[in-house]
Design an enzyme around this catalytic site. Structure first.
Site, PDB file in Angstrom:
ATOM      1  N   GLU A 142       0.880  -1.213  -0.131  1.00  0.00           N
ATOM      2  CA  GLU A 142      -0.289   0.018   0.230  1.00  0.00           C
ATOM      3  C   GLU A 142       0.665   1.404  -0.142  1.00  0.00           C
ATOM      4  OE1 GLU A 142      -2.930  -0.541   3.215  1.00  0.00           O
ATOM      5  OE2 GLU A 142      -3.645  -2.564   2.686  1.00  0.00           O
ATOM      6  N   PHE A 183      14.140  -1.575   3.824  1.00  0.00           N
ATOM      7  CA  PHE A 183      13.679  -2.178   5.191  1.00  0.00           C
ATOM      8  C   PHE A 183      14.486  -2.860   6.769  1.00  0.00           C
ATOM      9  CE2 PHE A 183      10.688  -3.907   2.807  1.00  0.00           C
ATOM     10  CZ  PHE A 183       9.033  -3.821   3.564  1.00  0.00           C
ATOM     11  N   CYS A 202      -0.784  -6.913   6.304  1.00  0.00           N
ATOM     12  CA  CYS A 202      -0.176  -7.995   6.284  1.00  0.00           C
ATOM     13  C   CYS A 202       0.445  -8.637   7.007  1.00  0.00           C
ATOM     14  CB  CYS A 202       0.045  -7.484   4.540  1.00  0.00           C
ATOM     15  SG  CYS A 202      -0.994  -7.084   3.252  1.00  0.00           S
ATOM     16  N   LYS A 252       1.579   3.476   7.499  1.00  0.00           N
ATOM     17  CA  LYS A 252       2.794   3.552   7.258  1.00  0.00           C
ATOM     18  C   LYS A 252       2.523   5.404   5.474  1.00  0.00           C
ATOM     19  CE  LYS A 252       2.935   0.753   2.818  1.00  0.00           C
ATOM     20  NZ  LYS A 252       3.909  -0.449   2.361  1.00  0.00           N
TER      21      LYS A 252
HETATM   22  P1  NAD Z   1      -9.210  -5.620   2.059  1.00  0.00           P
HETATM   23  O1  NAD Z   1      -9.958  -6.124   3.364  1.00  0.00           O
HETATM   24  O2  NAD Z   1      -9.111  -4.295   1.842  1.00  0.00           O
HETATM   25  O3  NAD Z   1     -10.595  -5.821   1.055  1.00  0.00           O
HETATM   26  C1  NAD Z   1     -11.201  -7.218   0.805  1.00  0.00           C
HETATM   27  C2  NAD Z   1     -12.615  -6.971  -0.253  1.00  0.00           C
HETATM   28  O4  NAD Z   1     -13.400  -8.069  -0.462  1.00  0.00           O
HETATM   29  C3  NAD Z   1     -13.880  -6.011   0.862  1.00  0.00           C
HETATM   30  O5  NAD Z   1     -13.894  -5.458   0.003  1.00  0.00           O
HETATM   31  C4  NAD Z   1     -15.041  -7.160   0.757  1.00  0.00           C
HETATM   32  O6  NAD Z   1     -15.470  -6.816   0.983  1.00  0.00           O
HETATM   33  C5  NAD Z   1     -14.721  -8.578   0.086  1.00  0.00           C
HETATM   34  N1  NAD Z   1     -15.639  -9.549  -0.248  1.00  0.00           N
HETATM   35  C6  NAD Z   1     -15.152  -9.940   0.953  1.00  0.00           C
HETATM   36  N2  NAD Z   1     -16.038 -11.043   0.615  1.00  0.00           N
HETATM   37  C7  NAD Z   1     -16.730 -10.959  -0.731  1.00  0.00           C
HETATM   38  C8  NAD Z   1     -17.164 -11.987  -1.442  1.00  0.00           C
HETATM   39  N3  NAD Z   1     -17.950 -13.326  -1.429  1.00  0.00           N
HETATM   40  N4  NAD Z   1     -17.239 -11.736  -2.164  1.00  0.00           N
HETATM   41  C9  NAD Z   1     -16.950 -10.269  -3.482  1.00  0.00           C
HETATM   42  N5  NAD Z   1     -16.068  -9.376  -2.518  1.00  0.00           N
HETATM   43  C10 NAD Z   1     -15.825  -9.614  -1.364  1.00  0.00           C
HETATM   44  O7  NAD Z   1      -8.351  -6.663   1.558  1.00  0.00           O
HETATM   45  P2  NAD Z   1      -6.790  -6.534   0.716  1.00  0.00           P
HETATM   46  O8  NAD Z   1      -6.133  -5.485   2.176  1.00  0.00           O
HETATM   47  O9  NAD Z   1      -7.033  -5.970  -0.345  1.00  0.00           O
HETATM   48  O10 NAD Z   1      -6.563  -7.779   0.713  1.00  0.00           O
HETATM   49  C11 NAD Z   1      -6.829  -8.886   0.333  1.00  0.00           C
HETATM   50  C12 NAD Z   1      -6.064 -10.337   0.125  1.00  0.00           C
HETATM   51  O11 NAD Z   1      -4.510  -9.661  -0.241  1.00  0.00           O
HETATM   52  C13 NAD Z   1      -5.623 -10.455   1.705  1.00  0.00           C
HETATM   53  O12 NAD Z   1      -5.655 -11.802   1.933  1.00  0.00           O
HETATM   54  C14 NAD Z   1      -4.583  -9.554   1.886  1.00  0.00           C
HETATM   55  O13 NAD Z   1      -3.539 -10.114   3.093  1.00  0.00           O
HETATM   56  C15 NAD Z   1      -3.916 -10.133   0.817  1.00  0.00           C
HETATM   57  N6  NAD Z   1      -2.514  -9.182   0.420  1.00  0.00           N
HETATM   58  C16 NAD Z   1      -3.426  -7.222   0.594  1.00  0.00           C
HETATM   59  C17 NAD Z   1      -2.151  -6.967   0.727  1.00  0.00           C
HETATM   60  C18 NAD Z   1      -2.033  -5.089   1.522  1.00  0.00           C
HETATM   61  O14 NAD Z   1      -1.037  -4.959   1.107  1.00  0.00           O
HETATM   62  N7  NAD Z   1      -3.381  -5.079   1.380  1.00  0.00           N
HETATM   63  C19 NAD Z   1      -0.734  -7.380   0.087  1.00  0.00           C
HETATM   64  C20 NAD Z   1      -0.248  -8.170  -0.718  1.00  0.00           C
HETATM   65  C21 NAD Z   1      -1.724  -8.804  -0.283  1.00  0.00           C
END
Ligand code: NAD
Length: 430
Positions: free
Chosen positions: A155, A249, A260, A320
């Site tokens: 992010e 880092f 994360c 951050k």
């Molecule tokens: P987030 O919480 O921002 O978004 C998840 C979205 O999924 C939400 O908008 C929610 O409403 C939606 N959702 C939940 N159930 C659903 C369904 N059945 N159908 C449709 N939509 C649905 O999560 P994020 O930060 O984007 O992270 C998503 C995944 O990616 C996680 O596993 C996280 O660990 C991984 N990840 C995140 C990052 C990061 O920097 N945020 C980086 C790499 C990996």
């Protein structure tokens, strides 16, 4: 290729936009109507530099659209990316509720063979389960081919990271499925590594665990530097020039937060314990990280003697800079502790707005950093937003009640600040 991305959070929205930018026809699906309404209008409902402009461009090009209609998203696509959240249970184990729901939903609407790409970070063995959950709901013969494709974006620089990743990892037992995903990514020019699904799942956790370890390592060194009167910046630079270590880092400070690292470290520790193979290093990494806010607060208390009745300014709420994400941000345990010890707290962040809960707890938020610090007994920097380095610290010296700065991100130049007659403390920064 017609692609649907399930889950329009930080990862799903970014991936959808860059896949559209690469020429694919993308549908973004979410269960949250407010998010879908905003994205459909070209409005990014979270803060991520550069992403909104590309989103609007792709809407204009008719390459991306958004819906809450799951049937439409599944039926009208050849490939489905799953990017729903995988938060932690209280015991640290990942909560797979959303992944399971998404997989079952795919199964119930699957009208032909499709490629299913798991983007969410999931515990080792989950990709196989996704296949079973899809099959459990599917009336026909088709279960789809499921591959694991972990996401490494950060992010704050999500767009650049998604456009120019260091690598793409494809975890698949099926070469045909892996080849389809390689074709989807054909305009990306980074190395592509094909592994088993379990290895791909493990690569994601091991990457985050290693980066978290680097952060806790340098924080341990910083505390020793504090005792010995050594500047941690010199140490980070000196060791970072070693190619085997690398410069990233190695910034000492208040430790890691966000959506994360904390949860992925917890999940890996849980899996290791459950498999009778505890990860001793990682346990220490977590406990060191947990103790960092306390370490800065102790410095603050040593200077103020007591926090009771003192006014403290907290600069930065996001975990951050360049994001509005406050998940596991260290600012909050710090504010909580200040309130517990009966200090008055004023906060500032360029993009985060405190929730009503916090405002009800008598935390004051100002839109202007100068108003935030005016009349305070100490300033604590929690997020290294670049604009804090640009503040007129001579002016701030005139308006604070006591000239004390506790820089939890070692972002200010100590000599410059001290020359203004501030008492300045960082972490490992004498
Ligand atoms: P987030 O919480 O921002 O978004 C998840 C979205 O999924 C939400 O908008 C929610 O409403 C939606 N959702 C939940 N159930 C659903 C369904 N059945 N159908 C449709 N939509 C649905 O999560 P994020 O930060 O984007 O992270 C998503 C995944 O990616 C996680 O596993 C996280 O660990 C991984 N990840 C995140 C990052 C990061 O920097 N945020 C980086 C790499 C990996």
């Amino acid at each position: 290729m017609r692609i649907s991305v399930i889950g329009q959070g930080y990862v799903g929205t970014t991936m959808g936009v860059v896949l559209a930018n690469a020429g694919h026809n993308v549908t973004g699906l979410d269960i949250d109507k407010k998010k879908i309404d905003a994205l459909s209008k070209g409005e990014l409902y979270f803060y991520e530099p550069g992403l909104e402009e590309m989103l609007q461009q792709q809407i204009k090009n008719r390459r991306i659209s958004f819906t809450t209609n799951a049937r439409k998203a599944v039926e009208n696509s050849d490939t489905l990316f799953i990017a729903v959240g995988t938060p932690s249970h209280d015991n640290g184990n990942a909560d797979l509720t959303y992944i399971k729901q998404a997989a079952r939903m795919i199964g119930s609407f699957m009208n032909k063979e499709k490629l299913i790409v798991v983007k969410s970070t999931v515990p080792i063995g989950t990709t196989e389960k996704v296949k079973q959950w899809i099959a459990s709901e599917n009336q026909g013969d088709s279960t789809g081919k499921v591959v694991m494709n972990p996401e490494f974006l950060r992010e704050g620089s999500a767009l650049q990271d998604a456009l120019y990743p260091d690598r793409i990892v494809i975890g698949s037992h099926c070469e045909e499925a892996a080849e389809t995903l390689r074709k989807i990514y054909q305009s990306w020019s980074c190395p592509m590594l094909t592994t088993t699904p379990k290895a791909a799942e493990m690569i994601k956790y091991a990457s985050n665990a290693f980066l978290a370890t680097k952060i806790s390592f340098i924080n341990e060194m910083a505390k020793l530097c504090d005792t010995l009167g050594v500047d941690i910046h010199d140490v980070s630079k000196g060791i970072g020039l070693d190619e085997r270590i690398g410069p990233h880092f190695l910034e000492a400070g208040l430790g890691y937060g966000g959506s994360c690292f904390p949860k992925d470290v917890k999940e890996l520790l849980w899996t290791a314990d459950a498999n009778h193979n505890p990860l001793r290093i990682l346990k220490e990494v977590e406990s060191i990280n947990h103790a960092q806010p306390r370490y800065l607060l102790d410095k603050l208390k040593n200077s103020l003697t007591t926090l009771k009745g003192k006014r403290v300014a907290v600069l930065g709420l996001a975990f951050k800079p360049h994001t509005d994400d406050t998940r596991e941000s260290v600012a909050f345990p710090i504010i909580r502790q200040l309130l517990d010890e009966e200090a008055g707290v004023a906060v500032h962040d360029p993009v985060v707005h405190l929730s009503k809960d916090w405002l009800d707890k008598c935390v004051k938020q100002y839109g202007d950093p100068y108003r935030t610090v005016a009349g305070t007994d100490a300033v604590v920097i929690c997020t290294n937003w670049p604009q804090y380095a640009e503040l007129d610290w001579a002016k701030i010296r005139e308006i604070v009640r006591q000239p004390l700065i506790f820089d939890g991100r070692n972002m200010l130049k100590a000599e410059q600040i001290q020359s203004l007659n501030f008492h300045y403390e960082g972490i490992g920064y004498p």
